[in-house]
Design an enzyme around this catalytic site. Structure first.
Site, PDB file in Angstrom:
ATOM      1  N   CYS A  75      45.277  45.164  43.130  1.00  0.00           N
ATOM      2  CA  CYS A  75      46.378  45.520  42.288  1.00  0.00           C
ATOM      3  C   CYS A  75      47.338  46.592  43.141  1.00  0.00           C
ATOM      4  CB  CYS A  75      46.428  45.668  41.049  1.00  0.00           C
ATOM      5  SG  CYS A  75      44.751  44.973  40.128  1.00  0.00           S
ATOM      6  N   LYS A 150      48.782  48.674  33.122  1.00  0.00           N
ATOM      7  CA  LYS A 150      49.285  49.792  32.575  1.00  0.00           C
ATOM      8  C   LYS A 150      50.306  50.840  33.255  1.00  0.00           C
ATOM      9  CE  LYS A 150      47.249  47.860  29.201  1.00  0.00           C
ATOM     10  NZ  LYS A 150      46.641  46.958  30.113  1.00  0.00           N
ATOM     11  N   CYS A 220      47.099  40.498  39.377  1.00  0.00           N
ATOM     12  CA  CYS A 220      46.624  39.063  38.842  1.00  0.00           C
ATOM     13  C   CYS A 220      47.908  38.156  38.859  1.00  0.00           C
ATOM     14  CB  CYS A 220      46.040  39.250  37.420  1.00  0.00           C
ATOM     15  SG  CYS A 220      44.416  40.260  37.505  1.00  0.00           S
ATOM     16  N   SER A 496      44.366  40.510  26.967  1.00  0.00           N
ATOM     17  CA  SER A 496      44.784  40.283  28.491  1.00  0.00           C
ATOM     18  C   SER A 496      46.103  39.543  28.556  1.00  0.00           C
ATOM     19  CB  SER A 496      43.932  39.985  29.196  1.00  0.00           C
ATOM     20  OG  SER A 496      44.347  39.455  30.409  1.00  0.00           O
TER      21      SER A 496
END
Length: 593
Positions: A75, A150, A220, A496
């Site tokens: 990420c 986050k 993702c 999620s």
């Protein structure tokens, strides 16, 4: 060149040959005057000279370029490269960039074990650490780059809190993997664990899947939390239009990142600040885009937290009110067919924003980081006809958003569920109660859950966890076992953005403070109606009151350190699980020091 001491020689000063061009920035009114202006700041400037800065660079605005770069997961791995592009843009705009990093906790790694308790807590640490770095060094503006769930809201929260001119940059989505001729994401791997347990996938197939699902850098690849919050940044106006679209692996991102560096200098010159951009109207715009794209339920937690930094009361109730009246327009994973890369190739979130604007579903007059309004930014966008990702409002996948709010005797403060892609919106069944995720996951994997059950996972809320864990391992295992929409799951924790099925999170009040979810017993009948927005347990008020009298608080295992401190200060999920009084309590704003 080195002089033998290990130090680099500074270039000799060139004699002035002409009058300096007038700067568009008044350094005497900027925070960096406290570290760079006047004879008394000579010691401070000596540190800047030590790093190779010139007198000219020191006299310019100092701009923080904050990233969440680390080697924990794909990420954030490209953010260091992208930061260099942002710095180049700041220089073009007449500023002096100062790069720094902060932490991230990546959910794909933290998921399914105690590490997940650190995830939501990291949002606050990110916001706090960026704030402290900016305050401590008196930087004048901020470009923030983030890649994981986050880190996006954490970075945006710091921007609104500091209120210095700021531009947010998303690091970009991962490209989809290919497995047995179809596009896959990490969620397919989580579901593969359940398929393996059910005997529907061999160990060799599961290994093949895990090796190809995540082929490169990036976040993702569906409309999970990271891509949802990237869309939020554009819709809210904190990011340049189209900036969230290109996958992280595409070097074309660098041009957009560089443009973000230039843009922050224009904002500084015009004194346009985050709180000029993040208003009640722009927060409503963000909620509309979340619903229209079938985005993550975590937006119901992060939008109130961002609003809180500006002193705006914008709760889960406000978010779900907007969700209820917003059409669902994007056929994106996990509830739909397409990846975030497909969304980019079809035109990106600007297509959705334009369609919503044209149908009167967004406030077009909101200011953005371009210095123009949302409507002006999207005036020339045309709806692409030859694509299958986006739908027109008149042909919406459903008339209401992909995310729904629930209230009732089991959730007096509310709860939230993603219904995108679901066919059945009502459910009734007996409770199967677990006091932590591990117990529930074990029961699922040992096939102790049967069709019709309502799995209850409690004491996973902000205080009770502590940290409000996500439950992707459990929900994905259910799908892998073929129980996806044959059972329901409710929790005072979170899900999620990759979760699908009848999975209800953010149930409040949480069990740790005596909420009704903490009073349930195995066999209690629970009713869910996502059409009417109801979540009830078939118990009388008198019975709930009787159980509450016998209820005793549970003590969690985190009695020191960051998780203990978080549990002492965190508020309820309805208000964003925030840990400080917010903008309403301020006596000053950093930008005005």
């Amino acid at each position: 060149m080195p002089d033998g001491t290990g130090a680099a020689k500074r270039p000799a000063k060139k004699p002035a040959t002409k009058a300096k061009a007038k700067s568009r920035f008044n350094k005497k009114k900027l925070p960096s005057r406290h570290t760079t202006v006047g004879p008394e700041r000579a010691p401070h400037r000596s540190y800047l000279y030590a790093m190779g800065l010139t007198e000219k660079e020191i006299s310019q605005p100092l701009v923080g370029v904050a990233t969440c770069w680390n080697e924990a997961a794909p990420c954030n791995i490209s953010l260091s490269r992208q930061a260099q592009a942002a710095k180049a843009g700041v220089k073009v705009g007449g500023g002096t960039p100062r790069e720094f990093t902060t932490i991230t906790v990546t959910d794909g790694i933290a998921m399914g074990h105690q590490g997940m308790k650190s995830s939501l807590v990291s949002r606050e640490i990110i916001a706090d650490s960026v704030e402290l770095t900016m305050r401590g060094h008196c930087y004048d503006a901020l470009v923030g780059l983030a890649g994981c769930d986050k880190s996006l809201p954490g970075m945006m929260m710091s921007m609104v809190r500091l209120n210095v001119p700021s531009v947010f940059v998303y690091g970009g989505t991962i490209l989809p993997g290919k497995f047995q001729g179809r596009d896959v994401t990490v969620v397919d791997v989580f579901e593969g664990v359940g398929q393996y347990a059910a005997g529907n996938m061999s160990a060799e197939e599961l290994q093949e899947l895990e090796e190809v699902a995540c082929p490169c850098e990036g976040s993702c690849g569906g409309q999970f939390t990271a891509n949802t919050m990237a869309c939020v940044a554009e819709a809210m106006g904190l990011a340049l239009p189209t900036s969230s679209g290109a996958p992280a692996a595409y070097k074309s991102r660098d041009a957009m990142v560089k443009a973000s560096g230039v843009a922050v200098m224009d904002l500084l010159a015009k004194n346009i600040r985050p709180r000029d951009i993040v208003t009640r109207k722009s927060l409503e715009n963000a909620a509309v885009v979340v619903a229209a794209t079938g985005g993550s339920t975590n937006a119901g937690l992060h939008l109130p937290a961002i609003a809180h930094e500006a002193g705006i009361k914008f709760t889960l109730d406000d978010v779900v009110r907007i969700f209820k009246k917003t059409p669902y327009l994007a056929d994106l994973m996990p509830g739909g067919k397409y990846t975030a890369t497909d969304m980019f190739r079809a035109g990106g979130v600007p297509v959705i924003i334009k369609e919503l604007l044209d149908n009167g579903l967004l406030h077009g007059d909101c200011m953005t980081v371009t210095g123009k309004t949302l409507k002006q930014n999207h005036a020339k966008i045309k709806f692409p006809e030859k694509q299958k990702v986006f739908y027109r409002v008149k042909d919406a996948l459903s008339p209401t958003g992909g995310v729904v709010g629930l209230k009732g005797s089991l959730a007096p403060d509310g709860a939230i569920v993603k219904v995108a892609g679901m066919e059945t919106l009502t459910f009734k069944g007996p409770a199967r109660v677990f006091d932590c995720e591990e117990e529930a996951f074990e029961a699922v994997m040992k096939k102790k859950i049967k069709e019709g059950d309502v799995i209850v996972i409690r004491y996973e809320g902000p205080k009770g966890g502590p940290g409000m864990r996500e439950m992707l391992s459990t929900t994905s295992a259910l799908y892998g076992l073929g129980l996806g929409e044959k059972v329901a799951l409710i929790t005072d924790g979170r899900f999620s953005g990759g979760t699908r099925g009848f999975c209800i999170g953010h149930v409040g009040p949480e069990a740790a403070v005596g909420g009704p979810i903490g009073l349930l017993k195995d066999g209690d009948m629970i009713s869910i109606d996502a059409k009417k927005g109801k979540l009830d347990v078939d118990l009388t008020k008198a019975e709930l009151a009787r159980r509450l009298k016998k209820w005793k608080p549970r003590k969690h295992d985190y009695q020191s350190g960051a998780l203990w401190r978080y549990a002492q200060t965190v508020g309820n999920a309805r208000d964003g699980a925030v840990v400080h009084p917010g903008g309403k309590a301020e006596t000053h704003v950093y930008a005005d020091i």
